[in-house]
Motif scaffolding. Structure first.
Motif, short mmCIF file in Angstrom:
data_model
loop_
_atom_site.label_atom_id
_atom_site.label_comp_id
_atom_site.label_asym_id
_atom_site.label_seq_id
_atom_site.Cartn_x
_atom_site.Cartn_y
_atom_site.Cartn_z
N THR A 323 -3.72 4.64 12.21
CA THR A 323 -2.37 4.12 12.05
C THR A 323 -1.71 3.86 13.40
O THR A 323 -1.14 2.81 13.63
N ASP A 389 14.23 9.68 18.74
CA ASP A 389 14.09 8.38 18.11
C ASP A 389 14.98 7.34 18.78
O ASP A 389 15.81 7.65 19.63
N SER B 15 13.48 2.53 15.46
CA SER B 15 13.23 3.92 15.12
C SER B 15 11.73 4.17 15.12
O SER B 15 11.00 3.62 14.31
N TYR B 16 11.27 4.94 16.09
CA TYR B 16 9.83 5.22 16.17
C TYR B 16 9.34 5.97 14.95
O TYR B 16 8.26 5.73 14.44
N LEU B 17 10.18 6.90 14.52
CA LEU B 17 9.77 7.75 13.40
C LEU B 17 9.57 6.90 12.15
O LEU B 17 8.57 7.01 11.46
N ARG B 18 10.56 6.04 11.91
CA ARG B 18 10.49 5.21 10.72
C ARG B 18 9.29 4.27 10.83
O ARG B 18 8.54 4.08 9.86
N THR B 20 6.50 4.72 12.48
CA THR B 20 5.26 5.46 12.30
C THR B 20 5.04 5.77 10.83
O THR B 20 3.93 5.60 10.31
N GLY B 23 4.02 2.77 9.02
CA GLY B 23 2.62 2.48 9.31
C GLY B 23 1.68 3.36 8.51
O GLY B 23 0.67 2.90 7.98
N MET B 24 2.05 4.63 8.40
CA MET B 24 1.17 5.57 7.68
C MET B 24 1.14 5.26 6.19
O MET B 24 0.09 5.37 5.57
N THR B 27 -1.26 2.26 5.87
CA THR B 27 -2.70 2.58 5.95
C THR B 27 -3.13 3.37 4.72
O THR B 27 -4.23 3.19 4.22
N PHE B 28 -2.24 4.25 4.23
CA PHE B 28 -2.61 5.03 3.06
C PHE B 28 -2.76 4.11 1.85
O PHE B 28 -3.68 4.27 1.05
N HIS B 30 -3.72 1.12 1.84
CA HIS B 30 -4.95 0.35 1.94
C HIS B 30 -6.16 1.12 1.47
O HIS B 30 -7.19 0.51 1.15
N LEU B 31 -6.08 2.44 1.45
CA LEU B 31 -7.20 3.24 0.96
C LEU B 31 -7.61 2.82 -0.44
O LEU B 31 -8.79 2.86 -0.79
#
Lengths: 405, 167
Positions: A323, A389, B15-18, B20, B23-24, B27-28, B30-31
């Protein structure tokens, strides 16, 4: 030889054998899982030919790697260290698992075998290879030895890229080890002990430390990712820049050793996350697993729970890898030194103050005690994530450009 | 700037947290998506995808009703072949019919341009819609007349200038 000694030796040898085998088989499974999961995340199928659903792919790869020709770099390489380096990263990776308790204790036994005589083991058999009193300090000590393997591999290869990878890994692992150690100090403060089985017992009495020490957990996870050289911190490998870095010059089984070391380190770190923050082999919401005399059924059930917990983190490793993109090296160092270490230090002060206050108030360690800590942590975590953030602490390229202008 | 490039303005604060977490989730998700992999030896085509009829693969010589090669050994294909991979020795029977004594194509030299098929007045030599050519021996890649006649795979439809999109 007395029956007690024989019983002890039998138990010790069996535990070592079982854990060693389990880790090696586990590594093969994890490598397969990583390849399948990464493929699924990219809408591919991944290796599915060897064995049912491809589970034996790693066996085939291992066989291939044993049979392959080994190459040695001729110019500028240090033969001896080049030979030693894979073992130096392989051994610590396997060694660290020995202090992790993986199930509830088994009952003692008293059996008489033909030819071998009588074996006795009184008291519960703890399901850990070595229940060392120094606990996770041992893991910290041994896992930091893993960096030698990588650095020496890079140095002894006589290759610029390998050397760069080795240098990067030493810088990275040294800086993140501090944050890793500091995040564990909080665990020590609450649990009052470094022995992992005591940490597990403490979590059974109060709450899982992921609630009591949420910020510590976040710090530990980030540092653990950096320690195991996994994305987004896999700068020692960095295919795009360094042609896989420190193991560029390695071939055949020596290359595989680095691979196994990486994955077993990953498994150990996952096991540690489960043990330190998710109650280890504790089954949540039921006191059944920690009360009463030890039994085989309980051991198997707790082993299953531990396995699940550990593999959740192994999967998270894989999930994160596919990711998040890789950090730039200065960003990595910035995160390590300017954020992780100060935050971890401040966190120790906060946790120590809270624990001291709670003890001064005469509170016993228990669920309420944990909940108070959770409240403190929730506030801290919110503040921390809010602060980090929106480019407030980590500068994005845009903000840097804006500041330069 | 190139035509058709869409410029997306970056938001001022990210927002990096948002990002990320988004993104997760991606990707999840797509599993469990349908996989695009075609399991080759078992599956060679799937709904919506098959080998193009214009594919130019290894050659095939068509035969007449008596099972003889249609080739009249006119020599046009070795003449036009840019890779010089066709070896043709013409022969003539007592009725004056020309036929190839030797007709060999070296598939290693061939560049699969399809000129031989285009130039053939008898529609005898064709490039085929075929790609599985593995052999244990280099020599086996020189296809002789017998082998070329024995091929059964479909032949290429080539590119038709009148119908450039193959409709």
């Amino acid at each position: 030889m007395s029956a007690e000694l024989k019983g002890f030796l039998l138990v010790a040898v069996l535990k070592i054998l079982v854990v060693f085998t389990a880790i090696n088989v586990g590594v093969m499974m994890v490598i397969w899982l990583e390849r399948r999961a990464s493929a699924w995340m990219q809408d591919r199928l991944g290796p599915n030919r060897v064995g049912p659903e491809g589970v034996l792919q790693s066996v085939a790869d291992g066989l291939k790697n044993i049979l392959k020709e080994e190459t040695f770099p001729v110019v500028g390489a240090d033969r001896l260290l080049f030979f030693l380096a894979p073992a130096m990263s392989f051994v610590p990776a396997l060694l660290t698992f020995s202090v992790v308790p993986f199930a509830a204790p088994l009952p003692g036994f008293d059996v008489t075998l033909p030819l071998l005589g009588r074996f006795t083991y009184t008291g519960p058999i703890s399901m850990v290879v070595a229940d060392l009193p120094i606990g996770f300090l041992f893991i910290m000590a041994i896992s930091s030895l893993g960096v030698y393997g990588i650095v020496l591999a890079g140095w002894s290869s006589g290759n610029k890229y390998a050397l760069l990878g080795g240098i990067r890994s030493s810088a990275q692992m040294v800086s993140y080890e501090i944050a890793l150690g500091l995040s564990l100090v909080a665990v020590l403060l609450v649990a009052g002990n470094v022995t992992l089985s005591d940490v597990v017992a403490m979590q059974q009495r109060s709450v899982w430390f992921v609630f009591a020490l949420t910020v510590g957990f976040v710090l530990f996870v980030v540092a653990a990712f950096a320690e195991t050289n996994r994305l987004p911190f896999d700068l020692p490998e960095a295919e795009a820049e360094l042609i896989t870095g420190y193991h560029t010059e390695y071939s055949s089984m020596k290359f595989s050793m680095f691979f196994i070391a990486e994955y077993s380190a990953m498994m150990t770190m996952s096991a540690l996350m489960a043990t330190l923050f998710f109650g280890g082999w504790d089954i949540p919401f039921t006191p059944w697993d920690e009360q009463g005399p030890p039994s085989v059924g309980r051991t198997l059930a707790t082993l299953g729970v531990f396995f699940v917990k550990m593999n959740v983190f192994v999967f998270t490793y894989i999930w994160i890898r596919w990711t998040v993109p890789r950090f730039r090296f200065d960003q990595l160092m910035q995160l390590g030194w300017k954020i992780m270490i100060p935050v971890a230090l401040a966190y120790i002060v906060v946790v120590a103050t809270t624990v001291y206050t709670l003890e001064a108030l005469g509170w016993e360690v228990g669920p309420t005690y944990g909940l108070v800590l959770f409240g403190v942590n929730a506030v801290l975590l919110g503040a921390l994530l809010f602060g980090l953030d929106h480019e407030r602490l980590i500068l994005g390229a845009r903000q840097r450009a804006r500041m330069a202008a | 700037m190139a035509i058709g490039v869409k410029v997306v303005r970056r938001p001022d604060s990210v927002s990096y947290l948002r990002a990320t977490l988004k993104g997760m989730t991606l990707t999840f998700g797509h599993l469990f998506r349908r996989k695009v992999t075609m399991q080759y030896p078992e599956e060679k085509s799937e709904p919506g995808w098959s080998l193009s009829p214009r594919w130019r693969g290894t050659h095939r010589m068509l035969t007449d009703e008596q099972g003889r090669a249609k080739c009249v050994a006119c020599g046009l294909c070795p003449q036009i072949c840019p890779a010089n991979c066709i070896k043709l020795v013409p022969g003539e029977d007592e009725d004056g019919h020309r036929y190839p004594l030797i007709y060999e194509i070296d598939e290693f030299r061939c560049v699969f341009c399809g000129y031989c098929q285009e130039v053939c007045p008898e529609e005898a030599i064709h490039v085929g819609v075929h790609y599985e050519n593995a052999e244990y021996d280099r020599g086996r890649f020189v296809y002789d007349l017998e082998r070329l006649c024995a091929q059964t795979h479909p032949v290429s439809s080539l590119w038709d200038p009148a119908d450039p999109r193959g409709e």
